[in-house]
Enzyme design. Structure first.
Site: not given
Ligand SMILES: *Cc1c(COP(=O)(O)O)cnc(C)c1O
Length: 810
Positions: A355, A546-547, A552, A654, A658
């Site tokens: 990952h 995101k985190r 990022k 991911t 979404k």
């Molecule tokens: C999808 C998701 C992530 C991953 O987000 P990235 O933008 O791909 O880092 C992290 N936390 C939650 C709660 C998510 O639903």
């Protein structure tokens, strides 16, 4: 007990559970009690499905896949279970009897937040797809007493609170009283007296792993999958002496020492303190899972000789990599295998997903610590390494550097076991999570392994489940899609491709835009509730969720915000497209820079949001406590999706999928899955900017000089000077000096300044497109239409076929 099969049955079952299980008078039940009762009624059905599915797999002696993951970020189960069982209408009727809506009830369920972020959420999406595709499958993980910390904001700063999600119990788990395994630690190894004799591990401690199942319903099928989570309990025989002698405090202390293994999820980026406990966690759940897998195999087959024909074990990152040594130990020490046979079985059983490309994020354990915690496993790893290096030496004789890079043990300084190397050597397939990432794996960090075994390396681009991230999170858009395409997209996301022509229909564009507007209003209401800020739901909703991590580049986003702020003040009479910039995300508790970025977002927001000269043209909000349930409200309400990591750092992402699935346009770098998203939606429907991976590498090699960019660009200089000199932190002027110095003097490790100008230009293109709302709607529809390949069903179908070789149940 009756099986509720109609609305009246579910209503009746709910009334019964109010009385029998919850223990309240139905007429006086409050929302949490009604939720509990409906959940119990639903649980009965899940239970029956679970029993039937298990019987089918047992009788057919199915080949199964076992997905081992330290994290499963599941979120809430209530709505998902209702949708998959087709019980939404019935449950609404049951709720209505008590003057409640389903939303009233659902809001009372705590998230199961047994994960940090993307990796854990991926595992949860995968379980949904495995169940839906009908794959004989189990997820295995840890039943953390406390999951991901809850985040609140006080004075602009992140404050962490324990997440006691099990405080009031959960109706969604099934404790399996009869299923438990001993997991042992420490001690020493008695080496065999004679060559060829058997080593004997004499462990010093033992803890019991007890199984708790969460039943994962499939959609459009009555089959389910299982997520089996392990809880650590002290074995009954420990320190009875203290108990017998009445020293209960001492007895409790001893008990805690054992049971703390499953207490808390480790936030990533945490410090070495407490790292030993983390290693114990990894071994604890991996050992229990593999013991369980072997027990199930032996219940169906006479021996373990055909294990690899019936069992696929997948390692979600290296956290369960110790499983390679554990399976070897079980086969050789406890089941009488000779080493070579055991190795063939092991190596054919495991597969591994990487990952991250960032070398500092690859997991290693000091040999000393491993010797202390898992002495027998360390022996086994040494032997695997010995055999492996002997083989590798035949491929490139006399190349010691080659062998040093391949070794499972790093020398030079403290000796450490490299868990990624162990995973690769112990697996028959290794995959990355986007095309770019998988290519880079083979070209960079794993190039030596790829030289030895090119056929082992492959790509499985991530995906997300359309059930949660579209059907459940976005009922407005889901309803429109149902009317336009029928309902098949839930199980075949490629159906969305038929929307491509709908973009040409103005009535569809209008309906689509109306759904988006309603979702933005819902998000605006959530923002008002959680932050007290009023935002204009017709402004452009620019979302980065995101985190919080330097790679990022939330800070790059802030640089754009301040640039825009300055520009508005400069040209107050220009036509500014109103924007609301929305952030959400948690910072690891020990990650100082990430916490500073959260504070900066709040400080910048406090200034801009209260500057009358700006008015409604720019707002900055930070939604606290990002998690699955918060994401379910944010994703549908987004116009713009910020995916702006430094090229070559985000393995896939991911969140990007979404957001696009919910009709947001991406502004992003050519990183991770953004590249494939761009190919799927078309160049005109995505805003790509910035350096590409090879360009980042080239600049690094050539000696990147961020200070030059600062000196050359007055806009950029003004922004960095403002932040660095305390314009946004007048009470503490040098609060962000360190953050800015890291860019100017610290080398700007993630190339923010290098991408700054291109990013600002891309944001201007965003504004221009958004002004033409109809053109924007076309692009948004093109995004939804292109998301077929990003269904987790596609991903899991590919894993099943190309890596696991498991077939759906007939
Ligand atoms: C999808 C998701 C992530 C991953 O987000 P990235 O933008 O791909 O880092 C992290 N936390 C939650 C709660 C998510 O639903």
């Amino acid at each position: 007990m009756t099986n509720p099969t109609s609305a009246t049955d579910l209503v009746a079952a709910t009334e019964r559970h109010l009385l029998d299980t919850v223990g309240v008078e139905p007429a006086h039940a409050a929302a949490p009690e009604v939720l509990q009762a409906v959940s119990q009624a639903v649980r009965e059905q899940l239970s029956q499905r679970w029993v039937r599915t298990q019987a089918i797999d047992r009788e057919s002696k199915a080949r199964r896949v076992y997905y081992l993951s330290m994290e499963f970020l599941i979120g809430r189960t209530f709505g998902n279970a209702l949708a998959s069982l087709g019980l939404q209408g019935d449950a609404a009727a049951a709720a209505e009897k008590h003057a409640k809506t389903l939303e009233d009830l659902a809001a009372g369920e705590p998230d199961a937040a047994l994960g940090n972020g993307g990796l854990g959420r991926l595992a949860a999406c995968f379980l949904d797809s495995m169940a839906t595709l009908g794959l004989p499958s189990f997820g295995y993980g840890i039943r953390y007493e406390y999951g991901m910390f809850a985040q609140s904001i006080q004075g602009g700063r992140q404050v962490e609170h324990p997440d006691s999600w099990l405080e009031n119990g959960t109706p969604w788990e099934f404790p399996r009283a009869g299923i438990g395994y001993p997991v042992r630690f420490g001690g020493w190894v008695e080496q065999p007296a004679l060559p060829g004799g058997k080593a004997q591990w004499r462990p010093a401690a033992e803890v019991n792993a007890k199984a708790y199942d969460m039943v994962i319903p499939g959609h459009g099928t009555d089959k389910v999958s299982t997520l089996r989570l392990w809880k650590a309990v002290a074995p009954a025989h420990i320190d009875l002496h203290a108990f017998n002698s009445g020293d209960y405090a001492r007895a409790a202390e001893v008990k805690n020492e054992f049971e703390n293994i499953s207490w808390v999820l480790y936030p990533n980026d945490s410090t070495p303190a407490g790292r030993e406990l983390r290693l114990r966690q990894e071994y604890f759940f991996t050992s229990a899972s593999i013991q369980d897998i072997l027990a199930r195999h032996l219940a169906e087959h006479p021996s373990l000789a055909n294990l690899h024909e019936k069992v696929a074990i997948h390692l979600n990152d290296t956290h369960p990599a110790i499983g390679v040594a554990e399976l070897m130990r079980l086969l050789v020490d406890e089941h009488g295998f000779v080493w070579g046979d055991a190795w063939k079985v092991t190596q054919q059983t495991f597969s591994y997903t990487n990952h991250t490309l960032m070398p500092e994020a690859l997991e290693t354990w000091s040999v000393d610590l491993m010797h202390h915690v898992l002495p027998r496993h360390l022996d086994i790893i040494f032997r695997i390494n010995h055999d492996f290096l002997e083989f590798a030496a035949t491929k490139r004789p006399n190349d010691m550097d080659f062998l040093r890079r391949l070794s499972l043990v790093s020398e030079g300084g403290e000796k450490r076991v490299r868990m990624a190397n162990l995973s690769i050597v112990g697996s028959h397939k290794i995959n990355g999570v986007s095309k770019l990432h998988s290519d880079l794996l083979v070209e960079t960090i794993f190039s030596d392994f790829a030289h030895l075994w090119p056929e082992r390396f492959t790509n499985m681009t991530n995906g997300v489940t359309p059930r949660r991230w579209l059907a459940q999170a976005n009922p407005k858009l889901a309803t429109l899609l149902d009317q336009t395409l029928g309902t098949a997209w839930r199980l075949d996301l490629d159906e969305l491709g038929r929307l491509k022509t709908e973009g040409d229909s103005s009535s569809f564009r209008i309906a689509f835009a109306e759904a988006k507007q309603a979702n933005k209003s819902r998000l605006a209401a959530m923002i008002a509730r959680s932050t007290g800020l009023k935002v204009d739901p017709t402004s452009l909703f620019d979302v980065q969720v995101k985190r919080i991590h330097e790679y990022k580049r939330q800070l790059l986003n802030v640089l754009h915000v301040v640039t825009r702020y300055h520009a508005i003040l400069d040209q107050p009479n220009a036509e500014w497209q109103p924007r609301t910039v929305i952030f959400a995300g948690k910072a690891a508790s020990s990650y100082f820079m990430a916490k500073q970025i959260i504070r900066l977002i709040h400080d910048v927001g406090a200034v801009i949001n209260n500057d009358r000269r700006v008015g409604d043209r720019l707002k900055v909000v930070f939604v606290p406590n990002y998690g699955v349930s918060v994401a379910e409200v944010i994703m549908p309400g987004a116009d713009l999706s910020e995916q702006i990591s430094t090229a070559g750092t985000e393995a896939s992402g991911t969140g990007n999928m979404k957001l696009a699935l919910n009709g947001a346009l991406t502004i992003g770098t050519l990183d991770g899955a953004n590249i494939e998203i761009g190919q799927a939606v078309g160049d005109d429907n995505i805003f790509i900017f910035g350096l590409r991976t090879p360009e980042v590498e080239a600049q690094r090699r050539a000696g990147y000089q961020p200070m030059r960019l600062y000196e050359a660009d007055p806009r950029l200089k003004a922004v960095l000077d403002a932040i660095g000199s305390g314009v946004f932190s007048p009470d503490e002027r040098d609060r962000y000096r360190g953050l800015i110095d890291a860019l100017l003097w610290g080398g700007d490790h993630y190339f923010l300044l290098a991408d700054y100008d291109a990013y600002i230009q891309a944001q201007a293109r965003v504004d221009a497109r958004f002004r033409d709302r109809d053109a924007w709607a076309r692009s948004a529809i093109a995004n939804v239409a292109g998301m077929g390949p990003f269904s987790a069903d596609r991903t899991i179908g590919q894993y099943a076929k190309e890596i696991w070789h498991v077939e759906p149940r007939p």
